[in-house]
Design a protein around this motif. Sequence first.
Motif, PDB file in Angstrom:
ATOM      1  N   GLN A   1     -96.839 -54.531  23.518  1.00  0.00           N
ATOM      2  CA  GLN A   1     -96.811 -54.224  25.000  1.00  0.00           C
ATOM      3  C   GLN A   1     -95.518 -54.135  25.630  1.00  0.00           C
ATOM      4  OE1 GLN A   1     -98.675 -57.735  26.624  1.00  0.00           O
ATOM      5  NE2 GLN A   1    -100.669 -57.478  25.516  1.00  0.00           N
ATOM      6  N   GLN A   2     -94.545 -54.978  25.080  1.00  0.00           N
ATOM      7  CA  GLN A   2     -93.126 -54.604  25.458  1.00  0.00           C
ATOM      8  C   GLN A   2     -92.481 -53.349  24.926  1.00  0.00           C
ATOM      9  OE1 GLN A   2     -91.103 -57.896  23.649  1.00  0.00           O
ATOM     10  NE2 GLN A   2     -91.941 -59.293  25.263  1.00  0.00           N
ATOM     11  N   LEU A   3     -92.878 -52.697  23.641  1.00  0.00           N
ATOM     12  CA  LEU A   3     -92.465 -51.543  23.413  1.00  0.00           C
ATOM     13  C   LEU A   3     -92.868 -50.489  24.148  1.00  0.00           C
ATOM     14  CD1 LEU A   3     -90.814 -50.164  21.246  1.00  0.00           C
ATOM     15  CD2 LEU A   3     -93.032 -50.003  19.738  1.00  0.00           C
ATOM     16  N   ALA A   4     -94.062 -50.694  24.513  1.00  0.00           N
ATOM     17  CA  ALA A   4     -94.766 -49.486  25.557  1.00  0.00           C
ATOM     18  C   ALA A   4     -94.191 -49.455  26.899  1.00  0.00           C
ATOM     19  CB  ALA A   4     -96.369 -49.796  25.810  1.00  0.00           C
ATOM     20  N   VAL A   5     -93.867 -50.565  27.324  1.00  0.00           N
ATOM     21  CA  VAL A   5     -93.178 -50.811  28.770  1.00  0.00           C
ATOM     22  C   VAL A   5     -91.788 -50.014  28.578  1.00  0.00           C
ATOM     23  CG1 VAL A   5     -91.928 -52.209  30.505  1.00  0.00           C
ATOM     24  CG2 VAL A   5     -94.448 -52.535  29.643  1.00  0.00           C
ATOM     25  N   GLN A   6     -91.090 -50.565  27.652  1.00  0.00           N
ATOM     26  CA  GLN A   6     -89.762 -49.930  27.492  1.00  0.00           C
ATOM     27  C   GLN A   6     -89.820 -48.448  26.994  1.00  0.00           C
ATOM     28  OE1 GLN A   6     -87.791 -51.310  23.742  1.00  0.00           O
ATOM     29  NE2 GLN A   6     -85.635 -50.797  24.483  1.00  0.00           N
ATOM     30  N   GLN A   7     -90.829 -47.996  26.440  1.00  0.00           N
ATOM     31  CA  GLN A   7     -90.906 -46.387  26.037  1.00  0.00           C
ATOM     32  C   GLN A   7     -91.180 -45.732  27.489  1.00  0.00           C
ATOM     33  OE1 GLN A   7     -93.319 -45.024  22.793  1.00  0.00           O
ATOM     34  NE2 GLN A   7     -94.423 -44.132  24.260  1.00  0.00           N
ATOM     35  N   GLU A   8     -91.961 -46.526  28.384  1.00  0.00           N
ATOM     36  CA  GLU A   8     -92.151 -45.744  29.531  1.00  0.00           C
ATOM     37  C   GLU A   8     -91.049 -45.588  30.439  1.00  0.00           C
ATOM     38  OE1 GLU A   8     -95.187 -47.949  31.568  1.00  0.00           O
ATOM     39  OE2 GLU A   8     -96.758 -47.163  30.197  1.00  0.00           O
ATOM     40  N   ARG A   9     -90.062 -46.544  30.365  1.00  0.00           N
ATOM     41  CA  ARG A   9     -88.906 -46.719  31.126  1.00  0.00           C
ATOM     42  C   ARG A   9     -87.867 -45.573  30.712  1.00  0.00           C
ATOM     43  NH1 ARG A   9     -88.097 -53.306  31.200  1.00  0.00           N
ATOM     44  NH2 ARG A   9     -89.725 -53.695  33.090  1.00  0.00           N
ATOM     45  N   VAL A  10     -87.782 -45.452  29.268  1.00  0.00           N
ATOM     46  CA  VAL A  10     -86.713 -44.738  28.392  1.00  0.00           C
ATOM     47  C   VAL A  10     -87.331 -43.100  29.125  1.00  0.00           C
ATOM     48  CG1 VAL A  10     -85.819 -43.610  26.642  1.00  0.00           C
ATOM     49  CG2 VAL A  10     -86.258 -46.228  26.841  1.00  0.00           C
TER      50      VAL A  10
ATOM     51  N   ALA B   1     -86.540 -35.205  14.668  1.00  0.00           N
ATOM     52  CA  ALA B   1     -86.687 -33.949  15.380  1.00  0.00           C
ATOM     53  C   ALA B   1     -88.090 -33.613  15.853  1.00  0.00           C
ATOM     54  CB  ALA B   1     -85.919 -32.630  14.703  1.00  0.00           C
ATOM     55  N   LEU B   2     -89.053 -33.743  15.017  1.00  0.00           N
ATOM     56  CA  LEU B   2     -90.334 -33.837  15.602  1.00  0.00           C
ATOM     57  C   LEU B   2     -90.639 -34.510  16.806  1.00  0.00           C
ATOM     58  CD1 LEU B   2     -93.175 -32.291  15.103  1.00  0.00           C
ATOM     59  CD2 LEU B   2     -93.697 -34.335  13.611  1.00  0.00           C
ATOM     60  N   PHE B   3     -90.454 -35.897  16.558  1.00  0.00           N
ATOM     61  CA  PHE B   3     -90.733 -37.056  17.558  1.00  0.00           C
ATOM     62  C   PHE B   3     -89.797 -37.022  18.736  1.00  0.00           C
ATOM     63  CE2 PHE B   3     -93.461 -38.421  14.270  1.00  0.00           C
ATOM     64  CZ  PHE B   3     -94.382 -39.011  14.789  1.00  0.00           C
ATOM     65  N   GLU B   4     -88.837 -36.297  18.877  1.00  0.00           N
ATOM     66  CA  GLU B   4     -87.869 -35.918  19.914  1.00  0.00           C
ATOM     67  C   GLU B   4     -88.528 -35.312  20.818  1.00  0.00           C
ATOM     68  OE1 GLU B   4     -83.694 -34.175  20.982  1.00  0.00           O
ATOM     69  OE2 GLU B   4     -84.009 -35.289  19.122  1.00  0.00           O
ATOM     70  N   SER B   5     -89.285 -34.180  20.311  1.00  0.00           N
ATOM     71  CA  SER B   5     -89.905 -33.022  21.296  1.00  0.00           C
ATOM     72  C   SER B   5     -91.069 -33.913  22.214  1.00  0.00           C
ATOM     73  CB  SER B   5     -90.713 -32.119  20.304  1.00  0.00           C
ATOM     74  OG  SER B   5     -91.629 -32.586  19.600  1.00  0.00           O
ATOM     75  N   LEU B   6     -91.483 -35.155  21.869  1.00  0.00           N
ATOM     76  CA  LEU B   6     -92.350 -35.733  22.709  1.00  0.00           C
ATOM     77  C   LEU B   6     -91.759 -36.127  24.010  1.00  0.00           C
ATOM     78  CD1 LEU B   6     -94.092 -38.025  20.385  1.00  0.00           C
ATOM     79  CD2 LEU B   6     -94.912 -35.976  21.138  1.00  0.00           C
ATOM     80  N   SER B   7     -90.485 -36.301  24.188  1.00  0.00           N
ATOM     81  CA  SER B   7     -89.883 -36.434  25.392  1.00  0.00           C
ATOM     82  C   SER B   7     -89.423 -35.307  26.144  1.00  0.00           C
ATOM     83  CB  SER B   7     -88.632 -37.216  25.158  1.00  0.00           C
ATOM     84  OG  SER B   7     -87.420 -36.314  24.537  1.00  0.00           O
ATOM     85  N   TRP B   8     -89.856 -34.097  25.869  1.00  0.00           N
ATOM     86  CA  TRP B   8     -89.812 -32.879  26.616  1.00  0.00           C
ATOM     87  C   TRP B   8     -90.809 -32.550  27.456  1.00  0.00           C
ATOM     88  CZ3 TRP B   8     -88.636 -29.335  21.872  1.00  0.00           C
ATOM     89  CH2 TRP B   8     -87.312 -29.571  21.260  1.00  0.00           C
ATOM     90  N   PRO B   9     -90.493 -31.772  28.349  1.00  0.00           N
ATOM     91  CA  PRO B   9     -91.477 -31.531  29.351  1.00  0.00           C
ATOM     92  C   PRO B   9     -92.662 -30.680  29.051  1.00  0.00           C
ATOM     93  CG  PRO B   9     -89.503 -31.159  30.415  1.00  0.00           C
ATOM     94  CD  PRO B   9     -89.095 -31.336  28.831  1.00  0.00           C
ATOM     95  N   SER B  10     -93.781 -30.654  29.520  1.00  0.00           N
ATOM     96  CA  SER B  10     -95.076 -30.109  29.049  1.00  0.00           C
ATOM     97  C   SER B  10     -95.091 -28.664  29.940  1.00  0.00           C
ATOM     98  CB  SER B  10     -96.307 -30.837  29.508  1.00  0.00           C
ATOM     99  OG  SER B  10     -97.427 -30.073  28.987  1.00  0.00           O
TER     100      SER B  10
END
Length: 251
Positions: free
Chosen positions: A87-96, A127-136
């Motif tokens: 749960q903490q990881l998910a919250v941290q991910q949302e913040r980042v 590199a693949l997973f970095e693209s998950l932070s890009w806009p849609s």
Amino acid sequence: MSTGSDNFLWRDLVDEGLDVKEARLYLTLLQGGGMPVSTAAERAFVSRTSAYDIVKRLVRRGLVQVVEDSEDHRTVLQANDPGVLLQQLAVQQERVEAMIPRLRAVRPKGALPRVRYLEGAAGIRSALFESLSWPSPLYGILSMSDLMAVPGAGAMADYIQGRRDRDLELHVVRSAEKESGLQWPTADADLRVVRLAPEPYVFSMTTLIGEHAVATLSSRQENFAMVIESEEYAEQQRYLFEVLWDSSDPV
């Protein structure tokens, strides 16, 4: 505290951000149930004085709670379910993720492009997973058989789920020769629209195109990835993708 495999457990907790004493105390409580601070400190091999500060930190992280024993009304410590770490990881991910657009805005317009070379299977996955932070939406030229080799089927399943979680659409062109059977067709549930490139075009590398960056992933043979952060370069790659898209067949 138990020995053997438990040693590896507290080391894993340290890897996830706890210090050694926090990890030992939490694992002691997880194994032993409710107990007073003095008992927990003794079993975790930490001093009673430092145990109180450790408990405060674990409580703030949601890993431990202080409760009253129903039988003798003593104050005891109890470990919360370790699922709280997820749960903490998910919250941290949302913040980042929320912070990334603001950080990108700090960079001056016209700044020099940034090129990064990432080596090996770990670099390709990164590199693949970095693209998950890009806009849609994302635009991609994908070689599915090569992606199933590196970074592998498990990573690709995680990546697809990551796009779903972020409502990140993907418009993708693939070559029939690299399909290994069409397992990933156009699907609303996967936010994916697929077209197959005309013969004789065969793509052994994968390219992901975002608004600000382009990621290129090689096959296992050359085993590297490259990320270019440049709005002009990304725009040009999108235009080239549109030309390919218009000449490709819907699936």
